[in-house]
Design a protein around this motif. Sequence first.
Motif, PDB file in Angstrom:
ATOM      1  N   ASP A 231       1.149  -1.578  -0.014  1.00  0.00           N
ATOM      2  CA  ASP A 231       0.500   0.200  -0.257  1.00  0.00           C
ATOM      3  C   ASP A 231       0.893   1.102   0.000  1.00  0.00           C
ATOM      4  N   LEU A 232       0.740   2.456  -1.228  1.00  0.00           N
ATOM      5  CA  LEU A 232       0.825   3.594  -0.973  1.00  0.00           C
ATOM      6  C   LEU A 232       0.696   4.968  -1.234  1.00  0.00           C
ATOM      7  N   SER A 233      -0.461   4.591  -0.008  1.00  0.00           N
ATOM      8  CA  SER A 233      -1.467   5.483   0.166  1.00  0.00           C
ATOM      9  C   SER A 233      -1.478   6.219   1.600  1.00  0.00           C
ATOM     10  N   GLY A 234      -0.704   5.242   2.672  1.00  0.00           N
ATOM     11  CA  GLY A 234      -0.819   5.652   4.005  1.00  0.00           C
ATOM     12  C   GLY A 234      -0.165   6.822   3.940  1.00  0.00           C
ATOM     13  N   LYS A 235       0.425   7.495   3.239  1.00  0.00           N
ATOM     14  CA  LYS A 235       1.750   8.484   3.818  1.00  0.00           C
ATOM     15  C   LYS A 235       1.148   9.296   2.736  1.00  0.00           C
TER      16      LYS A 235
END
Length: 420
Positions: A177-181
């Motif tokens: 996942d790359l949407s946490g940040k």
Amino acid sequence: MSNLRVRSAVSPLRRRVRDLAMVAPVAEALRTVDALVAEDRPEEPIHCIRPATLSATAATFVEAFPGDVLYAVKCNPDPSVLRALWAGGVRHFDCASPAEVGLVRTMFPDAGIHFMHPIKARGAIRDAWTRHGVRDFVFDSDAELAKILACTTPDGTTEDLGLVVRLALPKGGAVLDLSGKFGAEAEAAADLLRAARPHAARLGLAFHVGSQCLDPLAWRRALALVGEVVAMAGVPIEIVDVGGGFPVAYPDMEPVHLGAFMAEIEDGFDRLDLPNARLWAEPGRALVAGGGSVVVQVQARRGNMLYVNDGVYGSLADAGALGFRYPVRMIRPDAGPSDVKLCGFGFFGPTCDSADVMRGPFHLPEDIAEGDWIEIGQLGAYGACLRTGFNGFDRARIAEVTDQPLSTEVGDDRQYALAA
Ligand SMILES: *Cc1c(COP(=O)(O)O)cnc(C)c1O
């Protein structure tokens, strides 16, 4: 060392690239991995780069994608990788740091460089804009927009400034996942588009579905969200950036064909009905995974665990906590081809940390022993670039080789994948 072609694998981003000589190609004939191991008997890991594979993969992606292809440099910034991608037709680069921007500009004076990190130092923006001719910047907040404007066009002219809003996505079908940040939620993204419009020569929306995303529909859903945001904003945009995340094959993961992803993107983009917008993509893994491998040596065997000279603090980080499996093959230079049965092994890395373990299983001949070498494939992406100096095991070298990528079919005793 017997051959100049094998150079130290210190990240090009840790060195100061002062002149082209540092990143220039070597003019000797390339070897195969087997020849390299037979001649050099390496006791340190060797990263093997396959320029022909990289160029061919890049050419396939560039041909298939209906827009501009920006290579995500973080995935593998090695100069020989960048050169091979350029040869395959890649002309744009997604950079996230001053070191990446500087490296790409040194190598390719004519490349399109796009600063796609949503949080940047002021000096990095100024330097990219004034020294390196970077014109496109991504952001996901008012504060970052103000920063970009102050560091590029403080007099309020739009010049040639490209402004791209990073849109947050709900967690989807990606392995990572790359949407946490990063990323603005839909309503905030619409506000940012409106705020940026008067300052932008080009305005756009970007998203990233997450890395190694196996579901083509993730792009369709994200593009539908782009449509909602554009409608909410009520201003036109010129760029729709569908990010990276395109998957590759690993031994337990066989994604559907690239064409299925392209079809969803094309269709999703057509539905937006934005005739003046251009598509961008930022592939990393998909362009370079197959073009790299690492050769490690077995230093000890205890049962089905092999102590090897690279690990999670070296190029095998994703094989640790994330449990990635890679295609492997044994190399034993003095023996003929082995018909010994394959069996599953785990690896211990060289550091003293118990977390330096890779469970695999990795399928290798059951008589594998101390002194044998193992080539670990599909490691062109997020491999060499993750090396650390922990415990002093930062020494590794890089060589360009002529081999095909390793086969990712579990238990396949063919060494190499059949060319696609
Ligand atoms: C890491 C990254 C990419 C590349 O992702 P892959 O999954 O390797 O394709 C592209 N864009 C951004 C903004 C990234 O952070």
